[in-house]
Write an enzyme that holds these catalytic residues in place. Sequence first.
Site, short mmCIF file in Angstrom:
data_model
loop_
_atom_site.label_atom_id
_atom_site.label_comp_id
_atom_site.label_asym_id
_atom_site.label_seq_id
_atom_site.Cartn_x
_atom_site.Cartn_y
_atom_site.Cartn_z
N GLU A 144 21.50 -95.45 -12.17
CA GLU A 144 21.53 -94.39 -13.19
C GLU A 144 21.97 -94.92 -14.56
OE1 GLU A 144 24.23 -91.10 -12.43
OE2 GLU A 144 23.41 -89.94 -14.09
N LYS A 147 17.58 -93.18 -11.56
CA LYS A 147 18.04 -91.85 -12.04
C LYS A 147 18.20 -91.91 -13.55
CE LYS A 147 21.72 -88.45 -11.46
NZ LYS A 147 22.51 -87.70 -10.47
P1 13P Z 1 24.05 -83.84 -14.38
O1 13P Z 1 22.75 -83.39 -13.76
O2 13P Z 1 25.04 -82.72 -14.57
O3 13P Z 1 23.85 -84.71 -15.58
O4 13P Z 1 24.77 -84.74 -13.28
C1 13P Z 1 24.05 -85.70 -12.64
C2 13P Z 1 24.90 -86.87 -12.34
O5 13P Z 1 25.01 -87.26 -11.20
C3 13P Z 1 25.57 -87.57 -13.44
O6 13P Z 1 26.06 -88.79 -12.97
#
Ligand code: 13P
Length: 345
Positions: A177, A219
């Site tokens: 991510e 992500k």
């Molecule tokens: P949000 O969808 O609230 O951005 O959270 C996703 C997430 O896992 C952030 O690390």
Amino acid sequence: MDIAKLAATAKALVAPGKGILAADESSGTIKRRFDSINVESTEENRRDYREMLFRTIGVDAYISGVILYDETIRQPGADGTPLVQVLSSRGIIPGIKVDKGTQPLSFSPNELVTEGLDGLAARLNEYRELGARFAKWRAVINVGRDIPTARCIEVNAHALARYAALSQAADLVPIVEPEVLMDGDHDIDACYDATKATLLETFAQLDRQGVSLEGMLLKPNMVLSGSSAPDRAPAETVAEYTVDCFKRTIPAAMPGIVFLSGGQSDDEATVNLNAINVLAARVGAPWTISYSFGRGLQSAPLKTWAGQAANVSAAQAAFHHRAQLTSAAQQGKYTPAMEGAAAAV
Ligand code: 13P
């Protein structure tokens, strides 16, 4: 390491019409969420809230996996059943957040670097024993005057790849991510540039460190105008910029993209996810494009629950409805008219 098994788990997480619930808020973040509904962040309240989400009847049609926080993966539900078991008995794959949050980046006061590599191999093995089948690490890239710097992108991408390699070695699917934040008044071009540079470096580092693309998921953020930009780009533009950016940066061997919602309102995140999937299908994009929303799935049930046991059914209906709409958007079948149908669930 069993790459075929990792690839099968990665595919299952992005099965058609399904995506991930991010319920891995750190202690500080869940406290902020609970503050917003005037509920004290106690261990019992956190359990009750998350157990309510996990036990929502029918939500397994839309939720393939849940990202847990360290406390939750060890936590029993109210009747003593481990919460991990509540999920896996319903066919929902448990995952775990493994980064330790961000710290200021040296020599770059407005940028951050994510920590948590020390001792990570041992923690990953323990999490697998506890039932996790995938892991998540979040890097944060700020957009602003003269940032992001190449240094910030490089150190964060390097850490993401280190984490991803360690996860695969521990038989956990890494969810990589790199979040380009939407905070700020920058335009969509600035987000595009930052996202493109971040993804190019991330996939270069993943390749250099031997990570199997088939056994991971990405992500990312959507390519958006800054949250306080004077003129925010509409969904069709978001879709064009996002798909264009991804075509130039994400290898086709990587099976799935699961977006974060990143502070968009839940309906904005859903409209954008739908527009991106409609365009991706039209241009024949090679990856499944789905969701790993935290706030995008939880805002409605959190508000409806408000810490009251009497509101549990209504909050579960709100969660089910939001998950159903997000699933429709994953298939390019969402229309705003569906928003009003909450009571029908
Ligand atoms: P949000 O969808 O609230 O951005 O959270 C996703 C997430 O896992 C952030 O690390």
